[in-house]
Write a protein that holds these residues in place. Structure first.
Motif, PDB file in Angstrom:
ATOM      1  N   ARG A   8       5.924  -3.367  10.441  1.00  0.00           N
ATOM      2  CA  ARG A   8       4.511  -3.631  10.135  1.00  0.00           C
ATOM      3  C   ARG A   8       3.746  -3.676  11.334  1.00  0.00           C
ATOM      4  N   ARG A   9       2.684  -2.835  11.477  1.00  0.00           N
ATOM      5  CA  ARG A   9       1.752  -2.835  12.661  1.00  0.00           C
ATOM      6  C   ARG A   9       0.523  -3.655  12.326  1.00  0.00           C
ATOM      7  N   ALA A  10       0.120  -3.546  11.023  1.00  0.00           N
ATOM      8  CA  ALA A  10      -0.999  -4.206  10.564  1.00  0.00           C
ATOM      9  C   ALA A  10      -1.058  -4.675   9.177  1.00  0.00           C
ATOM     10  N   VAL A  11      -1.793  -6.006   8.843  1.00  0.00           N
ATOM     11  CA  VAL A  11      -1.687  -6.419   7.635  1.00  0.00           C
ATOM     12  C   VAL A  11      -2.949  -7.051   7.397  1.00  0.00           C
ATOM     13  N   SER A  12      -3.733  -6.603   6.150  1.00  0.00           N
ATOM     14  CA  SER A  12      -4.784  -7.451   5.623  1.00  0.00           C
ATOM     15  C   SER A  12      -4.776  -7.421   4.250  1.00  0.00           C
ATOM     16  N   ALA A  13      -5.602  -8.908   4.063  1.00  0.00           N
ATOM     17  CA  ALA A  13      -5.651  -9.220   2.399  1.00  0.00           C
ATOM     18  C   ALA A  13      -6.936  -9.892   2.202  1.00  0.00           C
ATOM     19  N   SER A  14      -7.399  -9.916   1.115  1.00  0.00           N
ATOM     20  CA  SER A  14      -8.684 -10.381   0.630  1.00  0.00           C
ATOM     21  C   SER A  14      -8.150 -11.025  -0.508  1.00  0.00           C
ATOM     22  N   PHE A  15      -8.538 -12.494  -0.985  1.00  0.00           N
ATOM     23  CA  PHE A  15      -8.230 -13.120  -2.173  1.00  0.00           C
ATOM     24  C   PHE A  15      -9.258 -13.399  -2.817  1.00  0.00           C
ATOM     25  N   GLU A  16      -9.552 -12.888  -3.984  1.00  0.00           N
ATOM     26  CA  GLU A  16     -10.649 -13.016  -4.746  1.00  0.00           C
ATOM     27  C   GLU A  16     -10.607 -14.096  -6.037  1.00  0.00           C
ATOM     28  N   ARG A  17      -9.646 -14.178  -6.667  1.00  0.00           N
ATOM     29  CA  ARG A  17      -9.312 -15.207  -7.749  1.00  0.00           C
ATOM     30  C   ARG A  17      -7.788 -15.643  -7.780  1.00  0.00           C
ATOM     31  N   PRO A  18      -7.567 -16.967  -8.049  1.00  0.00           N
ATOM     32  CA  PRO A  18      -6.268 -17.379  -7.946  1.00  0.00           C
ATOM     33  C   PRO A  18      -5.193 -16.873  -9.103  1.00  0.00           C
ATOM     34  N   VAL A  45      -3.872  -6.363  -6.663  1.00  0.00           N
ATOM     35  CA  VAL A  45      -3.235  -7.238  -7.701  1.00  0.00           C
ATOM     36  C   VAL A  45      -4.463  -7.441  -8.807  1.00  0.00           C
ATOM     37  N   LEU A  46      -4.015  -7.085 -10.117  1.00  0.00           N
ATOM     38  CA  LEU A  46      -5.173  -7.248 -11.292  1.00  0.00           C
ATOM     39  C   LEU A  46      -4.338  -7.980 -12.242  1.00  0.00           C
ATOM     40  N   LYS A  47      -5.358  -9.102 -12.884  1.00  0.00           N
ATOM     41  CA  LYS A  47      -5.100  -9.696 -13.907  1.00  0.00           C
ATOM     42  C   LYS A  47      -6.132  -9.623 -14.879  1.00  0.00           C
ATOM     43  N   ALA A  48      -5.834  -9.145 -15.983  1.00  0.00           N
ATOM     44  CA  ALA A  48      -6.986  -8.896 -17.118  1.00  0.00           C
ATOM     45  C   ALA A  48      -7.833  -7.850 -16.616  1.00  0.00           C
ATOM     46  N   GLU A  49      -7.545  -6.762 -15.841  1.00  0.00           N
ATOM     47  CA  GLU A  49      -8.236  -5.918 -15.421  1.00  0.00           C
ATOM     48  C   GLU A  49      -9.158  -6.252 -14.362  1.00  0.00           C
ATOM     49  N   LEU A  50      -9.055  -7.352 -13.941  1.00  0.00           N
ATOM     50  CA  LEU A  50      -9.881  -7.810 -12.699  1.00  0.00           C
ATOM     51  C   LEU A  50      -9.077  -8.161 -11.338  1.00  0.00           C
ATOM     52  N   VAL A  51      -9.807  -7.729 -10.095  1.00  0.00           N
ATOM     53  CA  VAL A  51      -9.144  -7.719  -9.100  1.00  0.00           C
ATOM     54  C   VAL A  51      -8.917  -9.312  -8.525  1.00  0.00           C
ATOM     55  N   ASP A  52      -7.593  -9.658  -8.416  1.00  0.00           N
ATOM     56  CA  ASP A  52      -7.286 -10.991  -7.662  1.00  0.00           C
ATOM     57  C   ASP A  52      -7.117 -11.014  -6.252  1.00  0.00           C
ATOM     58  N   SER A  53      -6.518  -9.904  -5.876  1.00  0.00           N
ATOM     59  CA  SER A  53      -6.449  -9.530  -4.460  1.00  0.00           C
ATOM     60  C   SER A  53      -6.153  -8.031  -4.210  1.00  0.00           C
ATOM     61  N   ASP A  54      -6.620  -7.809  -2.690  1.00  0.00           N
ATOM     62  CA  ASP A  54      -6.454  -6.576  -2.432  1.00  0.00           C
ATOM     63  C   ASP A  54      -6.051  -6.482  -0.905  1.00  0.00           C
ATOM     64  N   GLY A  55      -5.585  -5.375  -0.452  1.00  0.00           N
ATOM     65  CA  GLY A  55      -5.256  -5.530   1.009  1.00  0.00           C
ATOM     66  C   GLY A  55      -4.810  -4.206   1.461  1.00  0.00           C
ATOM     67  N   ALA A  56      -4.032  -3.967   2.466  1.00  0.00           N
ATOM     68  CA  ALA A  56      -3.648  -2.922   3.362  1.00  0.00           C
ATOM     69  C   ALA A  56      -2.572  -3.197   4.238  1.00  0.00           C
ATOM     70  N   HIS A  57      -1.715  -2.378   4.370  1.00  0.00           N
ATOM     71  CA  HIS A  57      -0.597  -2.753   5.662  1.00  0.00           C
ATOM     72  C   HIS A  57      -0.148  -1.276   6.145  1.00  0.00           C
ATOM     73  N   THR A  58       0.116  -1.196   7.332  1.00  0.00           N
ATOM     74  CA  THR A  58       0.157  -0.287   8.108  1.00  0.00           C
ATOM     75  C   THR A  58       1.673  -0.310   8.765  1.00  0.00           C
ATOM     76  N   VAL A  59       2.563   0.580   8.416  1.00  0.00           N
ATOM     77  CA  VAL A  59       3.925   0.788   8.934  1.00  0.00           C
ATOM     78  C   VAL A  59       3.987   1.694  10.075  1.00  0.00           C
ATOM     79  N   ILE A  60       5.059   1.489  10.983  1.00  0.00           N
ATOM     80  CA  ILE A  60       5.115   2.612  12.020  1.00  0.00           C
ATOM     81  C   ILE A  60       6.275   3.119  11.985  1.00  0.00           C
ATOM     82  N   HIS A  61       6.974   4.381  11.982  1.00  0.00           N
ATOM     83  CA  HIS A  61       8.186   4.534  12.161  1.00  0.00           C
ATOM     84  C   HIS A  61       8.659   4.480  13.532  1.00  0.00           C
TER      85      HIS A  61
END
Length: 87
Positions: A8-18, A45-61
């Motif tokens: 992993r080179r970079a990881v980000s996440a946002s948590f909206e609902r538990p 990550v969705l629960k009942a069609e609502l976003v609980d968390s989202d993010g991204a990660h970048t990997v390097i070969h």
């Protein structure tokens, strides 16, 4: 292809609902961008069609010595079809 060749080179996440133990949820994963030596994945990550968390990660070969090296042609051929062009 060993997973250890894609650190992993970079990881980000946002948590909206538990989420609670036992909750049912869906994980969506897409290829957001292909670089020469990297892959960026976006996820939600969705629960009942609502976003609980989202993010991204970048990997390097990397090669055997840990230096960045171009993505293998066979992997690029598969991932090219999966890149989200709207990102």
């Amino acid at each position: 292809m060993p997973v250890t060749r894609f650190p992993r080179r970079a990881v980000s996440a946002s948590f909206e609902r538990p989420l609670a133990d036992g909750d049912e949820y869906i994980v969506e994963l897409e290829v957001e961008k292909l670089g020469n030596t990297s892959i960026t994945y976006a996820w939600r990550v969705l629960k009942a069609e609502l976003v609980d968390s989202d993010g991204a990660h970048t990997v390097i070969h990397v090669d055997g010595s840990g230096e960045p090296t171009p993505l293998p042609d066979a992997l690029r051929a598969v991932l090219d079809d999966l890149v989200n062009d709207t990102a």
